[in-house]
Design an enzyme around this catalytic site. Structure first.
Site, short mmCIF file in Angstrom:
data_model
loop_
_atom_site.label_atom_id
_atom_site.label_comp_id
_atom_site.label_asym_id
_atom_site.label_seq_id
_atom_site.Cartn_x
_atom_site.Cartn_y
_atom_site.Cartn_z
N GLY A 41 -4.55 -4.27 19.81
CA GLY A 41 -4.68 -3.86 18.65
C GLY A 41 -5.34 -2.10 17.83
O GLY A 41 -3.96 -2.29 18.41
N ASN A 42 -6.23 -1.81 17.60
CA ASN A 42 -5.56 -0.67 16.69
C ASN A 42 -6.38 -0.02 16.74
O ASN A 42 -7.85 -0.62 16.92
CB ASN A 42 -4.98 -0.79 15.83
CG ASN A 42 -5.64 -1.18 14.10
OD1 ASN A 42 -6.44 -1.16 13.65
ND2 ASN A 42 -5.28 -3.06 14.16
N ARG A 43 -6.87 1.54 16.76
CA ARG A 43 -7.68 2.35 16.28
C ARG A 43 -8.94 2.07 14.75
O ARG A 43 -9.93 3.33 15.30
CB ARG A 43 -7.14 3.35 15.98
CG ARG A 43 -6.52 4.10 17.48
CD ARG A 43 -5.98 5.29 17.14
NE ARG A 43 -5.40 5.92 18.19
CZ ARG A 43 -6.11 6.92 19.35
NH1 ARG A 43 -6.95 6.68 19.46
NH2 ARG A 43 -4.73 6.89 20.59
N SER A 44 -8.38 1.51 14.78
CA SER A 44 -9.14 1.17 13.77
C SER A 44 -11.41 0.92 13.15
O SER A 44 -11.26 -0.12 14.07
CB SER A 44 -9.64 -0.57 12.48
OG SER A 44 -10.26 0.27 11.46
N ALA A 82 -6.71 -2.46 8.97
CA ALA A 82 -5.98 -2.59 9.64
C ALA A 82 -5.13 -4.34 10.43
O ALA A 82 -5.69 -4.57 11.24
CB ALA A 82 -5.88 -1.84 10.81
#
Ligand code: CTP
Length: 394
Positions: A207-210, A274
């Site tokens: 995943g990512n930090r969005s 993102a």
């Protein structure tokens, strides 16, 4: 902020156009705004305090120490939801840009964090002077809305850019800031937001930090402006949104499918999500035991925006980018490569922006000058992008 979010300080600078602000004041009142007029001392040469007092029905002062029992600068700035400064002279713009507080109006501006819109009116030579150009750029980079003066005949015989805009144009722009405008009625806006998750197994993902906050801000602003808003939301809590059709998705593939279904019927696509660039080649249904979890084989996800760009039939397309260096240059090549009309590049150096309510970055369009933003609210960016989209839609 007041309960109704309609308390406005109308700042009046020393320009001949001050008389036009009498009509502006009346028309703002008709639209439900409560107005406190704060003229600069020299503007009283054009329109006197008695006129402002009579029209607004409120006490009027120009200096901090004047009338303190009735007009306290702290209480006015605490109560103000918005500032509208019209007309603004080159001198007033310079004083605000420099952070001066040498009259009541500039004190209030400094003491408030309410959104501020400035309507300049001056001689074209003053408007085009490098000092004014730099001051206006400074104010815009701080998140102020500075309207472009109109081109036309001035008070004397000369012409050029410097005229006070039409009252209706000022009101339209101001309504957009206050959320009192419905300029997107009949338009369908498709927004993607959040960060996709690419499953490794039933418990783990890439995943990512969005946080999805920017997409929520855009959805809220577009809905307030009357659009039919569809949000494809990757892993965001959208329970605070109302008046928006939300489709919840998890992975890039889900998001791609959701967008593909909605794209043909939208007028504007704002691709804020993102999207994970890669996904595991094998996503397994059984949890992988840690002793066996030594590596993940990855493959690239399709570029959803580029795919949609290739299918566009007149939609305005706005993309986002996240960069830590060479912001404008990298974003401009993405703008061209993905067939976009506008791109907003976030400055994500040092992990800034993720999860915050403010953003810093650059709006880049195909034709206009770049607009650099520093620590502006995500709501303000949302409205700026929608303004650009409307302009593109014609
Ligand atoms: N995007 C997309 N599909 C992907 C990746 C990105 O639609 N698989 C979209 C994003 O939603 C965003 C824009 O493309 O609007 C970002 O472009 P991208 O080239 O991915 O930018 P960065 O994430 O900054 O890419 P890079 O890591 O290559 O700099």
């Amino acid at each position: 902020m007041s309960a109704t979010a309609r308390e406005v300080v109308l700042g009046v600078g020393a320009g001949i156009a001050a008389y036009k602000s009498c009509d502006l004041l009346r028309r703002l009142q008709d639209r439900g705004y409560a107005i406190t007029v704060v003229p600069t001392p020299s503007s009283l040469n054009f329109v006197g305090a008695a006129t402002w007092q009579a029209l607004s029905g409120r006490p009027v002062a120009t200096a901090v120490w004047e009338n303190t029992h009735e007009v306290s600068h702290i209480s006015i700035s605490e109560r103000a939801d918005f500032f509208l400064i019209a007309p603004a002279t080159a001198d007033l713009i310079a004083r605000i840009a420099a952070g001066r507080a040498d009259d009541l109006l500039t004190n209030l501006v400094l003491a408030s964090d309410a959104p501020i819109m400035i309507v300049p009116a001056m001689h074209p030579q003053m408007w085009n002077d490098p000092a004014t150009v730099a001051n206006v750029a400074t104010l815009r980079s701080r998140g102020y809305t500075v309207m472009e003066p109109e081109v036309g005949r001035l008070t004397g015989s000369d012409t050029g850019q410097g005229r006070f805009p039409d009252t209706s144009a000022i009101i339209d722009r101001f309504d957009a800031i206050t959320g009192n405008i419905r300029d997107l009625v009949g338009k369908r806006i498709l927004i993607s937001g959040g960060g996709t998750r690419e499953a490794i197994d039933p418990v783990r993902f890439i995943g990512n930090r969005s946080s999805g906050k920017q997409s929520m801000a855009i959805a809220r602003a577009a809905a307030l402006r009357g659009a039919d808003v569809h949000l494809v939301a990757a892993n965001i809590d959208t329970s605070t949104l109302s008046g928006v059709t939300v489709r919840h998705v998890e992975s890039a593939a889900d998001m791609g499918a959701g967008l593909a279904e909605e794209f043909a019927s939208c007028d504007v696509l704002i691709m804020c999500a993102a999207v994970a660039d890669v996904k595991p080649v094998h996503s397994v249904v059984e949890k992988i035991k840690k002793s066996l979890f030594t590596s993940i084989e990855l493959e690239a996800n399709p570029d959803l925006l580029a795919e949609l760009g290739a299918r566009k039939t007149g939609q305005v397309m706005i993309g986002f980018a996240a960069e830590t260096s060479n912001l404008a240059e990298s974003a401009r090549s993405k703008l061209v490569a993905k067939g976009l009309d506008i791109i907003y590049v976030n400055d994500v150096s040092n992990g800034a922006i993720f999860g915050k309510d403010t953003t810093s970055g650059i709006i880049i369009t195909r034709t206009g000058a770049d607009i650099a933003l520093k620590e502006v609210s995500k709501d303000a960016l949302a409205n700026l992008l929608l303004d650009h989209a409307i302009r593109q839609l014609g």
